[in-house]
Each structure stands twice: as structure tokens, then as C-alpha cells.
Scaffold this active site. Structure first.
Site, short mmCIF file in Angstrom:
data_model
loop_
_atom_site.label_atom_id
_atom_site.label_comp_id
_atom_site.label_asym_id
_atom_site.label_seq_id
_atom_site.Cartn_x
_atom_site.Cartn_y
_atom_site.Cartn_z
N ASP A 65 0.86 -1.19 0.00
CA ASP A 65 0.00 0.00 0.00
C ASP A 65 0.89 1.24 0.00
OD1 ASP A 65 0.98 0.15 2.57
OD2 ASP A 65 -0.90 -0.33 3.54
N GLY A 100 -0.09 5.89 3.13
CA GLY A 100 -0.89 7.07 3.50
C GLY A 100 -1.99 6.76 4.49
N PHE A 101 -2.72 5.69 4.25
CA PHE A 101 -3.85 5.35 5.10
C PHE A 101 -3.41 5.16 6.54
CE2 PHE A 101 -6.68 2.21 7.09
CZ PHE A 101 -7.89 2.85 6.95
N ASP A 143 -3.09 8.37 -1.92
CA ASP A 143 -4.35 9.09 -2.12
C ASP A 143 -4.63 9.97 -0.92
OD1 ASP A 143 -4.76 6.91 -0.47
OD2 ASP A 143 -6.73 6.41 -1.27
N GLN A 194 -11.66 7.18 -5.63
CA GLN A 194 -12.23 7.83 -4.44
C GLN A 194 -13.56 8.47 -4.79
OE1 GLN A 194 -11.37 7.51 -1.48
NE2 GLN A 194 -9.24 6.82 -1.49
N ASP A 228 -8.25 -7.50 0.34
CA ASP A 228 -7.29 -7.66 1.43
C ASP A 228 -7.97 -7.22 2.71
OD1 ASP A 228 -6.98 -4.61 0.91
OD2 ASP A 228 -5.96 -4.97 2.81
N CYS A 234 -11.59 -29.46 6.22
CA CYS A 234 -10.49 -28.52 5.98
C CYS A 234 -9.16 -29.27 5.98
CB CYS A 234 -10.49 -27.42 7.05
SG CYS A 234 -9.14 -26.24 6.85
N CYS A 291 -6.14 -27.87 6.44
CA CYS A 291 -5.03 -27.14 7.07
C CYS A 291 -4.42 -27.95 8.21
CB CYS A 291 -5.49 -25.76 7.55
SG CYS A 291 -6.30 -25.73 9.15
N CYS A 350 -6.57 -28.18 11.43
CA CYS A 350 -7.69 -29.12 11.40
C CYS A 350 -7.23 -30.57 11.32
CB CYS A 350 -8.63 -28.78 10.24
SG CYS A 350 -9.51 -27.22 10.52
N HIS A 405 -5.79 -21.70 10.29
CA HIS A 405 -7.08 -22.15 9.78
C HIS A 405 -7.85 -21.02 9.08
CE1 HIS A 405 -10.98 -23.92 9.30
NE2 HIS A 405 -11.46 -22.81 9.83
ZN LIG Z 1 -8.60 -25.73 9.01
#
Ligand SMILES: [Zn+2]
Length: 399
Positions: free
Chosen positions: A92, A95-96, A146, A189, A266, A304, A306, A309, A334
Site C-alpha cells: 500500500d 498514506g492510510f 491518495d 475515491q 485484502d 479442511c 489445514c 484441522c 485455519h
Molecule cells: Zn482448518
């Protein structure tokens, strides 16, 4: 000039699934990009991020600029080398975070004045400085600086910020020194004002940039206003370029906005919510601190794949999450994997010509409640999906 290719593989209404070829990686969209604030994801290694099938991650320029600093990345070969990450990277503008984290941020035509949290000195972030630092960091996609205003700002200040963001885009384009290696995205914007959004869209599209971001949302506006502005932007943005909706990451929002034609997202949500002991699941969320999981020996999600899990039960995470950082770490794994799988399933549904069915099944799982005959959906979800001819299923026949 562009350092990316964007190929649409299949479409369903405004939604599309595409291959976004970046200098470091071929990303399939729609995609969720986890946020790795300080050069590495909170507690996760680059290897783990690859195993979770993360294709592109986000680095915060503000934090990277403060430490280890732009010059450092210029010398070490960039953030990719530094964190041993060989896939997509987006930074990014900084600025934000300067506006939101600094006590004294003041915006002038020149740039954003702020007080450094490091030594209390006054600093000025100009569009040129932001681009210079991002050129040193070397991400595949970089963002324009921005003029950030709160989403509920209106009147003269909102108009000023929109026009200034266009002027700053021109300064960013001029300052960008690595156009054949990095892609500069403008940020649309105009707040909640459709007329200002249209002016901004028209002006920024004229600049023929490699992709476009929709900014200034997800900051306290109503969901009804939110989806309508997203939909207006995707109506006007060029079909053949990637569209990135900034700061959006709730699973329901990801699906609705993908239906509306957004390609990239994001958000810190999946990692931040782990710290509170919350797991993301197909049916919504599980608050694993709750006593009811004390003797629940099933994994968070049975299907799942992962590490969490495969190796841990809800009971184990319940015990860990309240006192050990490892509990938060396991939940982060997860939750990121959940977002990756959700987007993967959405992409598959477009390819298989089953997108409306997928969206119906997902929303039904998210909003149905036990013992409730009729499912109640938020009005904005109903209306956003109706705008794309998707009708939800109100019968709860699974009890
Ligand atoms: Zn998982």
C-alpha cells in the site's frame, strides 16, 4: 505501461475468474490477500503461507518504511528476497496508516505531514516519496498515495480529496521508476457520492493503468451504501483489467463483491479475529473461548485440509487460545486457509457454470439458524445478489 497480464477464464454475470500474471507469480482471481504487516505474516513463515496456498500477500509500506526502511530494501534486493517469498506481493502507499495511526496528520497539496512514532520528528510523505519507497521494496503491485478521508465525509472536503487523489496519481505515475517490473494501481475515491465516484472513475480510467483499486469504503458506511458503490465502480471499470477492493475481508462480503465483479481483496480480519479466539467456518464463526468447546474433540472443520484441522481438536484450541500465543497461531492458519478455500470454491463455481448455486448454498449456511423454518438474510445481501439475478433460498430444510 504494464507489468501484468490479465486473462479472463470464465464469467457469470459480472463475476469472473481470471489468471493475473504478475512478475513473480500467476495468481488466480478472485483472490483474498492476507496482510503481512512487518515483512512476515503475524507468526507465519513464508513456507507456511505457501502451504496455505496464498498466492499474493500485502505488505504495509508504513511499517516497512519505518523499519528496516526503504534504503535497506534497495540494497537487499527487495522484500521478496528479504522474506524469502517467491509469489505475488502488493504494497500500500503508507498514506492510510499515516493518517489513521499518527496523532497529528495534516494533508496539504504537497503530501501528508505526520509525526514519526519513532522519534517524534515531523515527516512529510509525498506521492513521490511513497512511490520511491515502494520501488525500493519491489512488490508486484504498488498503490498510489491518495488523499484519505473518512467514508462518511461529504461536501467540499470529499470533493477536494477526490480531485487531489487524481492529481497525486499523476505525480505517482511520473515518479514511478520501475514500470516494466511493478504495476501502479490508482485508487478510486469519491466516498458515498455516486457523481464524484463517476468523475474519479472517468479520470483514472483515462490514465490507462494496469489495474484499479476501489478505495474509501469499509469504514462505517451502511452495507446498503457499500454494495451500491462497489457495483457502480465495477460497472465503469474496464473489463480487461484487475479490480481490487481495499480493506474488505468478511466472508459474506467477499462473496457478494466477487459476484459484483471484484477480483482482489485484502483485510486484517482473518488474522485479527484469531486473537479473539474466533474461527471462520462455512456456517459462520465459532467462538472457541466458549466453554461449550471444552470437550469437543472434532476439528474446527472436518473437510479442511489445514495443519490445525488435521492435528488439533476444538477442545485443544479452546484450551490453548485463552492463554498461549500458539492457540492464536493455529487459528490464524485455519482462518487464512478458510479464506483461500472459500475463494477457490467460488472460482471453481464460475468455471463449472454453478456460481448462483454456490452462492445460495454459502449464504444459506451462513445465515440459517437451528429451529428456524424461514431463513432471514440481511436486506443488503438480498438486494446485492438480486442485482445479479441471484435469488436466495429461504426454506430451512436441513434441521
Ligand atoms: Zn482448518
Amino acid at each position: 505501461m504494464s507489468a501484468l497480464e490479465f486473462e479472463i477464464l470464465a464469467k457469470s454475470g459480472k463475476a469472473r475468474t481470471s489468471i493475473l500474471t504478475l512478475p513473480h507469480y500467476k495468481v488466480t482471481t478472485p483472490i483474498f490477500q492476507p496482510v503481512g504487516t512487518c515483512g512476515s505474516m503475524k507468526g507465519l513463515t513464508s513456507k507456511q503461507l505457501r502451504e496455505l496456498d496464498c498466492q499474493i500477500i500485502l505488505g504495509n509500506t508504513y511499517h516497512l518504511a519505518l523499519h528496516p526502511g526503504g534504503e535497506f530494501f534497495g540494497k537487499c534486493g527487495g522484500l521478496h528476497e528479504f522474506m524469502n517469498w517467491d509469489r505475488g506481493l502488493l504494497t500500500d502507499s503508507g498514506g492510510f496508516q499515516m493518517v489513521s495511526l499518527s496523532k497529528l496528520a495534516e494533508v496539504t497539496e504537497e503530501g501528508v505531514n505526520f509525526i514519526s512514532p519513532k522519534d517524534g520528528s515531523q515527516m512529510l510523505l509525498k506521492p513521490e516519496t511513497s512511490i520511491k519507497i515502494q520501488n525500493q521494496i519491489g512488490a508486484d503491485i504498488i498503490m498510489q498515495l491518495d488523499d484519505v478521508v473518512h467514508v462518511l465525509t461529504s461536501g467540499k472536503r470529499l470533493e477536494e480529496a477526490m480531485y487531489r487523489s487524481i492529481r497525486w496519481l499523476d505525480r505517482c505515475i511520473k515518479a514511478h521508476s520501475r514500470k516494466s517490473e511493478q504495476n501502479l494501481f490508482p485508487i478510486i475515491q469519491g466516498g458515498l457520492n455516486p457523481e464524484l465516484r463517476k468523475i474519479c472513475l472517468k479520470e483514472m480510467i483515462k490514465r490507462d493503468c494496469p489495474g484499479y483499486a476501489i478505495g474509501g469504503l469499509s469504514g462505517g458506511e451502511s452495507k446498503d451504501q457499500f454494495w451500491k458503490i462497489v457495483s457502480l465502480c465495477t460497472d465503469y471499470l474496464p473489463e480487461n483489467k484487475p479490480r481490487y477492493l481495499m480493506g474488505v475481508g468478511f466472508p459474506v462480503d467477499l462473496i457478494v463483491c466477487s459476484v459484483l465483479g471484484v477480483d482482489m481483496f485484502d483485510c486484517v480480519y482473518p488474522t485479527r479475529t484469531s486473537r479473539f479466539g474466533t474461527a471462520l467456518v462455512w456456517e459462520g464463526t465459532l467462538k472457541l473461548k466458549s466453554e461449550k468447546y471444552q470437550f469437543d474433540f472434532d476439528p474446527i472443520e472436518k473437510d479442511c485440509d489445514c495443519l490445525t484441522c488435521k492435528k488439533y481438536t476444538k477442545s485443544a484450541i479452546h484450551t490453548l487460545v485463552t492463554k498461549e500465543t500458539v492457540g492464536c497461531h493455529l487459528l490464524t492458519i485455519h482462518n487464512i486457509r478458510f479464506q483461500m478455500r472459500l475463494m477457490q470454491r467460488f472460482r471453481e463455481s464460475i468455471k463449472n457454470n454453478k456460481m448462483p448455486e454456490f452462492v445460495r448454498a454459502f449464504m444459506k449456511a451462513q445465515f440459517k439458524k437451528k429451529g428456524e423454518k424461514k431463513i432471514v438474510y440481511p436486506t443488503w445481501v438480498i438486494e446485492a445478489l438480486q442485482s445479479q439475478q441471484i435469488e436466495l433460498d429461504y426454506e430451512n430444510d436441513e434441521d
